[in-house]
Write a protein that holds these residues in place. Structure first.
Motif, short mmCIF file in Angstrom:
data_model
loop_
_atom_site.label_atom_id
_atom_site.label_comp_id
_atom_site.label_asym_id
_atom_site.label_seq_id
_atom_site.Cartn_x
_atom_site.Cartn_y
_atom_site.Cartn_z
N LEU A 128 0.86 -1.19 0.00
CA LEU A 128 0.00 0.00 0.00
C LEU A 128 0.89 1.23 0.00
N ILE A 129 0.71 2.08 -1.01
CA ILE A 129 1.48 3.34 -1.09
C ILE A 129 0.55 4.49 -0.73
N LEU A 130 0.93 5.26 0.27
CA LEU A 130 0.19 6.50 0.58
C LEU A 130 0.82 7.58 -0.29
N GLY A 131 0.01 8.18 -1.17
CA GLY A 131 0.59 9.05 -2.19
C GLY A 131 0.12 10.49 -2.13
N GLY A 132 0.04 11.08 -3.33
CA GLY A 132 -0.30 12.50 -3.43
C GLY A 132 0.92 13.31 -3.84
N ALA A 154 -5.65 11.14 -0.81
CA ALA A 154 -6.59 11.77 0.12
C ALA A 154 -7.86 12.24 -0.60
N GLY A 155 -7.72 12.56 -1.89
CA GLY A 155 -8.87 13.05 -2.64
C GLY A 155 -9.02 14.56 -2.56
N ARG A 156 -7.92 15.27 -2.31
CA ARG A 156 -7.97 16.73 -2.19
C ARG A 156 -8.09 17.41 -3.56
N ARG A 171 -7.17 3.99 -4.56
CA ARG A 171 -8.32 4.19 -3.68
C ARG A 171 -8.25 5.63 -3.20
N ILE A 172 -9.40 6.20 -2.91
CA ILE A 172 -9.43 7.63 -2.56
C ILE A 172 -10.17 7.84 -1.24
N GLY A 173 -9.57 8.69 -0.37
CA GLY A 173 -10.23 9.08 0.88
C GLY A 173 -9.50 8.56 2.10
N GLY A 174 -9.79 9.20 3.25
CA GLY A 174 -9.11 8.83 4.50
C GLY A 174 -9.51 7.44 4.97
N PHE A 175 -8.74 6.96 5.95
CA PHE A 175 -8.97 5.63 6.52
C PHE A 175 -9.71 5.72 7.86
N GLY A 176 -9.86 6.96 8.37
CA GLY A 176 -10.44 7.11 9.70
C GLY A 176 -9.37 7.01 10.79
N LEU A 208 3.85 -1.15 3.87
CA LEU A 208 3.24 0.19 3.75
C LEU A 208 4.34 1.17 3.37
N ILE A 209 4.08 1.98 2.35
CA ILE A 209 5.05 3.01 1.98
C ILE A 209 4.37 4.37 2.10
N ASP A 210 4.91 5.18 3.00
CA ASP A 210 4.39 6.53 3.16
C ASP A 210 5.16 7.43 2.21
N ALA A 211 4.57 7.74 1.07
CA ALA A 211 5.21 8.62 0.09
C ALA A 211 4.39 9.90 -0.02
N THR A 212 3.81 10.33 1.09
CA THR A 212 3.00 11.56 1.07
C THR A 212 3.92 12.78 1.12
N HIS A 213 3.33 13.94 0.95
CA HIS A 213 4.08 15.20 0.94
C HIS A 213 4.70 15.46 2.32
N PRO A 214 5.91 16.07 2.35
CA PRO A 214 6.56 16.30 3.65
C PRO A 214 5.70 17.13 4.62
N PHE A 215 4.73 17.90 4.09
CA PHE A 215 3.88 18.69 4.99
C PHE A 215 2.55 18.02 5.29
#
Ligand SMILES: NC(=O)c1ccc[n+]([C@@H]2O[C@H](COP(=O)([O-])OP(=O)(O)OC[C@H]3O[C@@H](n4cnc5c(N)ncnc54)[C@H](OP(=O)(O)O)[C@@H]3O)[C@@H](O)[C@H]2O)c1
Length: 256
Positions: A7-11, A35-37, A49-54, A71-78
């Motif tokens: 699972l890659i957390l992206g954006g 996240a679906g922003r 997949r789109i949207g938060g996990f809760g 799990l790979i957290d590849a989200t934005h540094p902020f």
């Protein structure tokens, strides 16, 4: 043989590039989470997949229920909340995890960065005298500018700022990087910008505004990152691929 589920957390561009590289392998099953922003997200090379996990527990439950191996957290540094959730969810679920985060920008000799901790502090650092400000921090948080209406603001974001800011002296530009030095200089000259507010996002796609501020002698206010979460961390897509290979060659898979 079961495929390894990742699972890659992206954006971010890095998440998309990593997903494209991993999609070439037929031993992996990749899902990219957004996240679906963004109203018109760019096309992705893997299922999305789109949207938060809760929250952290929701993400931990998702990892367990869907039998993810990595799990790979590849989200934005902020994107600090999701990264904290990722670290907590990995710990709770026992799923191996890696953070892919770009290195920070650093001042060059002769640069005078005014470093602050968040957007309100950046607005305060503009000072009382009217300035012409390039607010290059995206639409989230742009409303903090309303406390200092003496300045002109040029607000750049991927999607429109909604609702529009309660300011009279404001201009909006909708654009998505990468940005060129020539383009940034042209934009800043057109709006007679004398101060730039940016997050320390790192990477090459958004660096040109810093070079432009340097060349045009504009005041540069840089929002620092929060401290990194405690997880195995890499800075490039190539390093992430190596770290994944290393993990996959060790007995990390669920049930092994
Ligand atoms: N912040 C920035 O400057 C920036 C810039 C460019 C791109 N982005 C991207 O935009 C997204 C949102 O940024 P943010 O600053 O609002 O993040 P954030 O404050 O860390 O996250 C807020 C909530 O949004 C959900 N979320 C965030 N990223 C997600 C993802 N990849 N997949 C599923 N759910 C996600 C999570 O909801 P739950 O708690 O319900 O799971 C999280 O708690 C991030 O994925 C990030 O990579 C952010």
């Amino acid at each position: 043989m079961d495929k390894t589920r990742i699972l890659i957390l992206g954006g971010t561009r890095e998440a998309r590039r990593l997903a494209a590289e991993l999609a070439k392998r037929d031993d992996l099953d990749i899902l990219l989470s957004l996240a679906g922003r963004t109203e018109t997200p760019v096309r992705q090379p893997v299922p999305v997949r789109i949207g938060g996990f809760g929250g952290a527990q929701g993400l931990a439950d998702f990892l367990t229920a869907e039998r993810y191996d990595l799990l790979i957290d590849a989200t934005h540094p902020f994107a600090e909340r999701i990264s904290a959730n990722a670290a907590a969810a990995a710990a709770r679920s026992g799923v191996a995890a890696i953070v892919l985060v770009r290195p920070e920008w650093v001042p060059e000799p002769g640069d005078h960065w005014h470093i602050v901790s968040d957007i309100p502090a950046a607005i305060a650092a503009l000072g009382p005298a009217p300035r012409r400000v390039f607010l290059a921090t995206g639409r989230q948080g742009a409303h903090h500018a309303e406390v200092a209406p003496q300045h002109f603001y040029l607000v750049r974001s991927v999607d429109p700022v909604e609702p529009p800011l309660l300011l009279t002296d404001v201009a909006y530009v909708l654009d998505r990087g990468p940005f060129t030095l020539e383009g940034e200089i042209e934009l800043m000259r057109k709006h007679r910008i004398d101060a730039v507010v940016t997050k320390n996002s790192g990477g090459s796609a958004a660096y040109a505004k810093i070079e432009a501020a340097r060349l045009l002698g504009a005041k540069l206010i840089v929002i620092a990152r929060a401290p990194a979460v405690a997880m195995t961390s890499v800075e490039t897509v190539e390093a992430a691929l190596e770290a994944i290979d290393h993990l996959l060659s060790s007995p990390m898979k669920r049930g092994v």
